[in-house]
Design a protein around this motif. Sequence first.
Motif, PDB file in Angstrom:
ATOM      1  N   UNK A  11       6.890  14.195   1.442  1.00  0.00           N
ATOM      2  CA  UNK A  11       8.016  14.353   0.524  1.00  0.00           C
ATOM      3  C   UNK A  11       9.286  14.489   1.337  1.00  0.00           C
ATOM      4  N   UNK A  12      10.383  13.984   0.777  1.00  0.00           N
ATOM      5  CA  UNK A  12      11.702  14.220   1.358  1.00  0.00           C
ATOM      6  C   UNK A  12      12.536  14.864   0.250  1.00  0.00           C
ATOM      7  N   UNK A  13      13.795  15.071   0.536  1.00  0.00           N
ATOM      8  CA  UNK A  13      14.714  15.642  -0.448  1.00  0.00           C
ATOM      9  C   UNK A  13      14.623  14.966  -1.815  1.00  0.00           C
ATOM     10  N   UNK A  14      14.562  13.621  -1.781  1.00  0.00           N
ATOM     11  CA  UNK A  14      14.643  12.894  -3.054  1.00  0.00           C
ATOM     12  C   UNK A  14      13.431  12.024  -3.330  1.00  0.00           C
ATOM     13  N   UNK A  15      12.516  11.921  -2.382  1.00  0.00           N
ATOM     14  CA  UNK A  15      11.429  10.957  -2.573  1.00  0.00           C
ATOM     15  C   UNK A  15      10.055  11.566  -2.283  1.00  0.00           C
ATOM     16  N   UNK A  16       9.059  10.934  -2.888  1.00  0.00           N
ATOM     17  CA  UNK A  16       7.667  11.307  -2.598  1.00  0.00           C
ATOM     18  C   UNK A  16       6.944  10.008  -2.261  1.00  0.00           C
ATOM     19  N   UNK A  17       6.258   9.994  -1.125  1.00  0.00           N
ATOM     20  CA  UNK A  17       5.571   8.781  -0.686  1.00  0.00           C
ATOM     21  C   UNK A  17       4.070   8.888  -0.959  1.00  0.00           C
ATOM     22  N   UNK A  18       3.521   7.828  -1.572  1.00  0.00           N
ATOM     23  CA  UNK A  18       2.081   7.772  -1.855  1.00  0.00           C
ATOM     24  C   UNK A  18       1.483   6.622  -1.052  1.00  0.00           C
ATOM     25  N   UNK A  19       0.358   6.870  -0.437  1.00  0.00           N
ATOM     26  CA  UNK A  19      -0.295   5.847   0.386  1.00  0.00           C
ATOM     27  C   UNK A  19      -1.620   5.466  -0.256  1.00  0.00           C
ATOM     28  N   UNK A  20      -1.859   4.157  -0.354  1.00  0.00           N
ATOM     29  CA  UNK A  20      -3.082   3.674  -1.021  1.00  0.00           C
ATOM     30  C   UNK A  20      -4.035   3.097   0.026  1.00  0.00           C
ATOM     31  N   UNK A  21      -5.342   3.204  -0.236  1.00  0.00           N
ATOM     32  CA  UNK A  21      -6.334   2.626   0.685  1.00  0.00           C
ATOM     33  C   UNK A  21      -6.555   1.145   0.386  1.00  0.00           C
ATOM     34  N   UNK A  35       0.816  -1.224   0.000  1.00  0.00           N
ATOM     35  CA  UNK A  35       0.000   0.000   0.000  1.00  0.00           C
ATOM     36  C   UNK A  35       0.849   1.274   0.000  1.00  0.00           C
ATOM     37  N   UNK A  36       2.175   1.113   0.004  1.00  0.00           N
ATOM     38  CA  UNK A  36       3.051   2.293  -0.026  1.00  0.00           C
ATOM     39  C   UNK A  36       3.811   2.313  -1.352  1.00  0.00           C
ATOM     40  N   UNK A  37       3.723   3.421  -2.051  1.00  0.00           N
ATOM     41  CA  UNK A  37       4.446   3.605  -3.317  1.00  0.00           C
ATOM     42  C   UNK A  37       5.432   4.756  -3.137  1.00  0.00           C
ATOM     43  N   UNK A  38       6.676   4.560  -3.582  1.00  0.00           N
ATOM     44  CA  UNK A  38       7.659   5.638  -3.418  1.00  0.00           C
ATOM     45  C   UNK A  38       8.202   6.082  -4.766  1.00  0.00           C
ATOM     46  N   UNK A  39       8.111   7.386  -5.013  1.00  0.00           N
ATOM     47  CA  UNK A  39       8.710   7.950  -6.228  1.00  0.00           C
ATOM     48  C   UNK A  39      10.087   8.465  -5.869  1.00  0.00           C
ATOM     49  N   UNK A  40      11.075   8.055  -6.627  1.00  0.00           N
ATOM     50  CA  UNK A  40      12.433   8.574  -6.428  1.00  0.00           C
ATOM     51  C   UNK A  40      12.627   9.635  -7.502  1.00  0.00           C
ATOM     52  N   UNK A  41      12.803  10.872  -7.045  1.00  0.00           N
ATOM     53  CA  UNK A  41      12.835  11.995  -7.986  1.00  0.00           C
ATOM     54  C   UNK A  41      14.192  12.038  -8.679  1.00  0.00           C
ATOM     55  N   UNK A  42      14.183  12.296  -9.999  1.00  0.00           N
ATOM     56  CA  UNK A  42      15.449  12.291 -10.740  1.00  0.00           C
ATOM     57  C   UNK A  42      16.212  13.592 -10.535  1.00  0.00           C
ATOM     58  N   UNK A  43      17.482  13.568 -10.904  1.00  0.00           N
ATOM     59  CA  UNK A  43      18.385  14.701 -10.682  1.00  0.00           C
ATOM     60  C   UNK A  43      17.780  16.007 -11.208  1.00  0.00           C
ATOM     61  N   UNK A  44      18.040  17.091 -10.516  1.00  0.00           N
ATOM     62  CA  UNK A  44      17.589  18.406 -10.958  1.00  0.00           C
ATOM     63  C   UNK A  44      16.366  18.888 -10.199  1.00  0.00           C
ATOM     64  N   UNK A  45      15.639  17.973  -9.582  1.00  0.00           N
ATOM     65  CA  UNK A  45      14.433  18.353  -8.831  1.00  0.00           C
ATOM     66  C   UNK A  45      14.515  17.761  -7.433  1.00  0.00           C
TER      67      UNK A  45
END
Length: 475
Positions: A347-357, A318-328
Motif C-alpha cells: 500500500x502507498x498513500x493513495x494506492x493498493x497493489x494486488x499481485x495475481x499468480x 498480473x498487477x492490479x492497482x486500486x486508487x483509493x478515493x478521497x478521505x481514505x
Amino acid sequence: MNPSQNKTPLYEALLNFKEKNSYSFHVPGHKFGTVFSESGKELFQSILEVDATEITGLDDLHAAKGVIKEAQELASQFFESDDTYFLVNGTTSGILAAVMSVCRPGEKVIVQRNCHKSILHGLELAGAQPVFLMPDYEEDTGRYSGVTAKIINEALKQHSDASAVFLTYPDYFGRVFDMKEVCEVVHNYQVPVVVDEAHGVHFKLGPPFPPSSIDLGGDLIIQSAHKMAPAMTMASFLHVKGEKIDQSRLNYYLQIFQSSSPSYPLMASLDLARHYLASFSQADKSNLLTYIDGLRKVWSEASRYWDLLPGGYSDDPLKLTLEVRAGLSGFQVAEILEDHHLYPELATEKQVLLTIGLAPTIHLHKLHERLEEVNCQLKKQPKNATISVDQPQFPKFQTLDIDYAEMSLKSAKFVEWSYVANRICAEAIVPYPPGIPLILKGERVSKEQVTSVKSLLRQGASFQNVHVERGIWVF
Ligand SMILES: Cc1ncc(COP(=O)(O)O)c(C=O)c1O
C-alpha cells in the motif's frame, strides 16, 4: 515447446535419490526429516526428504557439472540467454554479484534512482561513484517510474566515463518502458546494461505480457522466480546475454554472496518453475486472462471507496492497482482488507497493489462476498480530508554528497527528526515494501524528504529502519 523442456533433471535426481532409502552420514542434521521437532514434522516431512546436500549424483551449485548444470542450461534455453545461473539467496544476491562484477572501486555508474536497496548495497560494497537518474514523473499515477532513451543519452554524454547502467524493469506496479531503445543508446557507449527484472520472470510467456529485457538488449538480467512464477521464496535466476559481462568475475562474486550450502528444494523449485513456464500453453494463457477479467470486474465493482486503475495503466496484467478515493489512505484500505484476510502486495498513500499468480486461485463469488464485508467496514471508517504529501523533488542527475569511501571513514550519530534537515544521511530510509529508498545513504536530506517520511509514518507506512519514528543516523 521444445521437447527437452519437458525434462526436470535436478528435480528428478532428487526424487531418484529419495527412493534409494540411503543412510545419511552427512549434513543436514535432520537426516531427511527423521530427526526433527515433532511439532513441525508432519508439515515439513515431504520437503525434508529432498533437502539434500552436495552428495554424489546431486552436483554442486558452485562448480556445476551434472544435474544442476543441466537444469541451468534448460533455463538458459527457455529464456534464450547465453548463460543462466540459479540463485538461492534471492535476486538480492544476484544484484550484489552483478554490481561487484561490472564495477571497480571509484568507478562511475548510472543508476535509476527508484531502485531496490540491494543495488545501493552493491554500489556501497563496490565503492562505486553512482550518478542517480531521476525517472519521469507520471501525473496520472503520481509515481516516478521509467526512464527514456533521451535521458539515458544525456546522462551518458555528461558521464561518458561510466562503466555500467543499472535499470529496474518493470517497476513494482508492472510498468515498463522502451528498454530496447534504452539499451541501444547505452551500447553506443560500449557499457553493459544490468537489469533488475525481479518482477518480470513471466515476461518470456509473450503477449499480453511485456517483452523481457533478455530480448531487448539487457546484458545481465536478474529475475526473482519466486515473485511472479511458481518458485519457492528466495529462488531467482541470473541471465547473461552477449559478451559485455566478465563471467569469471561474476562467478567469483556469486560464490561470495551465495551460501556454500545452497538449498536443494529451492534449486529444484527453479527447475520446476522453468518447466511450468515452458509448458504454459495458449489455453492456460486464455484461461488466465479470462480469470483476470473476472477479478478486475469484481474489484472494480466492489467498492465506492476505490477505483481500479485501467488495464493499460499497468503493462503487466498480473498487477492490479486500486486508487483509493478521497478521505481514505491506501494504508487504511489495506489494513481493512487484511482484517478480512485479503492480503495485498503493498500500500502507498493513495494506492493498493494486488499481485495475481499465473493461474486462477480464487472463487470470484467468494471474493465478491468478502469485499462486501470490507465495504461495510469502510462505510463505518471515519474519513479524513486527504493529506496529499508532495513528492520530494529530486534533480535529474544526482551524485552523493559524500562518497562511499569517505562515508566508511566517518562515524554516524543518531539525531531526532527536528535536526535532520540539511544533514547527510548515514542510512538509506526505505519504506517496505517496495524497498526503494526515499533518502539515500550519503545524500543531504531536504526539508521535503523529512516532511514526506513523517507523513508516511503518520499514515501507517512501514520502514525497515526500526528507529525511524524518532529520527535517523546522520554524518
Ligand atoms: C525491484 C526489486 N528488486 C530486487 C528485489 C530483491 O529480490 P529478492 O527478494 O528476490 O532478493 C526486490 C524485492 O522486493 C524488488 O522489488
